[in-house]
Design a protein around this motif. Structure first.
Motif, PDB file in Angstrom:
ATOM      1  N   LYS A 218      -7.480  -1.306   2.629  1.00  0.00           N
ATOM      2  CA  LYS A 218      -5.562  -1.020   1.966  1.00  0.00           C
ATOM      3  C   LYS A 218      -4.591  -1.422   2.453  1.00  0.00           C
ATOM      4  CE  LYS A 218      -5.338   2.946  -1.237  1.00  0.00           C
ATOM      5  NZ  LYS A 218      -6.189   2.233  -2.549  1.00  0.00           N
ATOM      6  N   GLU A 219      -4.561  -1.078   3.843  1.00  0.00           N
ATOM      7  CA  GLU A 219      -3.729  -1.396   4.696  1.00  0.00           C
ATOM      8  C   GLU A 219      -3.144  -2.739   4.921  1.00  0.00           C
ATOM      9  OE1 GLU A 219      -3.562   1.820   7.802  1.00  0.00           O
ATOM     10  OE2 GLU A 219      -3.171   3.336   6.189  1.00  0.00           O
ATOM     11  N   SER A 221       0.018  -5.204   7.710  1.00  0.00           N
ATOM     12  CA  SER A 221       0.853  -5.120   8.289  1.00  0.00           C
ATOM     13  C   SER A 221       1.273  -7.177   7.890  1.00  0.00           C
ATOM     14  CB  SER A 221       1.478  -5.343   9.138  1.00  0.00           C
ATOM     15  OG  SER A 221       0.160  -6.118   9.698  1.00  0.00           O
ATOM     16  N   PHE A 244       5.158  -2.536   7.280  1.00  0.00           N
ATOM     17  CA  PHE A 244       3.712  -2.295   7.443  1.00  0.00           C
ATOM     18  C   PHE A 244       3.709  -1.699   5.818  1.00  0.00           C
ATOM     19  CE2 PHE A 244       4.479  -2.630  11.822  1.00  0.00           C
ATOM     20  CZ  PHE A 244       3.256  -2.451  11.692  1.00  0.00           C
ATOM     21  N   SER A 245       2.926  -1.277   4.803  1.00  0.00           N
ATOM     22  CA  SER A 245       2.424  -0.899   4.066  1.00  0.00           C
ATOM     23  C   SER A 245       1.144  -0.685   3.385  1.00  0.00           C
ATOM     24  CB  SER A 245       2.807  -2.537   2.706  1.00  0.00           C
ATOM     25  OG  SER A 245       3.019  -1.413   0.862  1.00  0.00           O
ATOM     26  N   ASP A 246       0.562  -1.038   1.829  1.00  0.00           N
ATOM     27  CA  ASP A 246      -0.552  -0.421   1.609  1.00  0.00           C
ATOM     28  C   ASP A 246      -0.498  -0.930   0.370  1.00  0.00           C
ATOM     29  OD1 ASP A 246      -0.352   1.544   0.361  1.00  0.00           O
ATOM     30  OD2 ASP A 246      -0.270   3.615   1.707  1.00  0.00           O
ATOM     31  N   LYS A 249       1.414   1.491  -1.799  1.00  0.00           N
ATOM     32  CA  LYS A 249       2.520   1.376  -1.848  1.00  0.00           C
ATOM     33  C   LYS A 249       3.261   0.143  -2.810  1.00  0.00           C
ATOM     34  CE  LYS A 249       3.039   3.459   2.866  1.00  0.00           C
ATOM     35  NZ  LYS A 249       3.757   3.530   3.740  1.00  0.00           N
ATOM     36  N   ILE A 271      -4.471  -8.106   7.048  1.00  0.00           N
ATOM     37  CA  ILE A 271      -5.328  -6.682   6.104  1.00  0.00           C
ATOM     38  C   ILE A 271      -6.400  -6.316   6.641  1.00  0.00           C
ATOM     39  CG2 ILE A 271      -5.673  -8.787   4.160  1.00  0.00           C
ATOM     40  CD1 ILE A 271      -5.286  -6.907   2.506  1.00  0.00           C
TER      41      ILE A 271
END
Length: 334
Positions: A218-219, A221, A244-246, A249, A271
């Motif tokens: 899920k997360e 960069s 950085f995200s997932d 978001k 990922i």
């Protein structure tokens, strides 16, 4: 910034009359990096940002290490198994792509990797979608009812060579391609895709690979335009950098579910245990929803996730345009 890390930061007060100009002298040191070097200028007044601009600057690129050794390739009737010290991949001769990517004993894929061109059309694409999908029986390429035909798949050393074509159901092939996939002893997979689009194809929404990843991926960069969604004709609200995200978001809650969450001019995406890089730039999209589920839902309450993470790695993704009440996407952004 160098490769997304701040090298130097300055704050200056400008005493300027309206419409006046000034020059700022910057001393930029010799830089060595991998992803890119940028100078970002932000203009503030009374604590509010009024303007921003970003400039790429020269740097010496670090050479990537090259692994010339090949892992073990085991060819079976319908698949090719590739084994190394900490990885095991399965490449399907039938589908012409990967069905399993295990790293450190962990499976990363939840489905077949596919080369595709469809995306859930935006409100701006309500007119052009008739040339893409199957809105009627005589105009569209049926990209949303798509399949890949593999004519042959051969193993040569540490290279898998696929000759194939993409087509909508009951349509002539719109893309004939040759895919050369190589794997080295470090587990690095290299994709080299070349092909020709049929000359009378209207134009394509996008071109790239769809990966269905397991839910724990899920997360992520990345190095590219962010943090907001960005397209080749709509990215000035974002800046180039490391973010950085997932998947949560990245979702943009449009009233009618549609294409969203793209990031363009990316150099790197990490990922889970997967790292994507390119000598050129690529575009990517991470979502809780498949392209077809986004397209099928007419309202947000109809949008359902299958529980997996859907990743697109695109050679290119067309711009958004203004076709809801204006012209179609400019030719240079198609």
């Amino acid at each position: 910034e160098l490769d997304g890390e701040t090298v130097e930061e300055k704050r200056m007060n400008l005493d300027l009359e309206p419409h006046a100009k000034t020059e700022i002298a910057l001393e930029i040191p010799a830089l060595t990096g991998k992803l890119g070097a940028f100078v970002t200028c932000l203009l503030y007044k009374d604590g509010k940002e009024w303007a921003r601009t970003q400039h790429e600057v020269d740097m010496k690129k670090v050479a990537d290490p090259v692994c010339l050794k090949a892992p073990e390739f085991i060819e079976k009737d319908y698949e090719i198994v590739i084994k190394g010290d900490n990885f095991e991949y399965i490449f399907s001769k039938h589908y012409g792509n990967f069905t399993s990517i295990k790293v450190d004993g962990k499976e990363n894929l939840a489905g077949v990797t596919k080369l595709t061109t469809w995306r859930a059309p935006t409100d701006n694409e309500r007119n052009v979608r008739v040339y893409w999908g199957n809105d009627n029986i005589w105009q569209g390429e049926d990209l949303n009812r798509h399949f890949s035909k593999v004519y042959d798949c051969k193993l040569s050393g540490n290279h898998i060579v696929v000759n194939g074509a993409l087509s909508g159901i009951s349509r002539m092939p719109y893309f004939n391609y040759k895919l050369d996939v190589s794997v080295d002893a470090n587990g690095e997979i290299s994709f080299m895709l070349g092909g020709e689009i049929r000359k009378d194809v209207h134009w394509l929404p996008r071109m790239g690979y769809e990966f269905i990843l397991t839910p724990d991926n899920k997360e992520f960069s990345y190095f590219g335009f962010g943090p907001y969604e960005s397209y080749n004709d709509a990215h000035h609200g974002s800046l180039m950098g490391r973010y950085f995200s997932d998947a949560d978001k990245e979702y943009v809650n449009y009233v009618r579910p549609q294409e969203h969450g793209n990031h363009n001019e990316a150099k790197m995406l990490k990922i889970g245990k997967l790292l994507f890089e390119s000598s050129d730039k690529f575009e990517f999209n991470v979502s809780n929803y498949s392209v077809l589920d986004l397209d099928k839902a007419q309202h947000t309450d109809e949008l359902k996730s299958d529980g997996n993470i859907h990743l697109r790695i695109d050679y290119k993704n067309s711009g958004i345009g203004t076709g809801s009440c204006g012209p179609l996407t400019a030719e240079k952004h198609r």
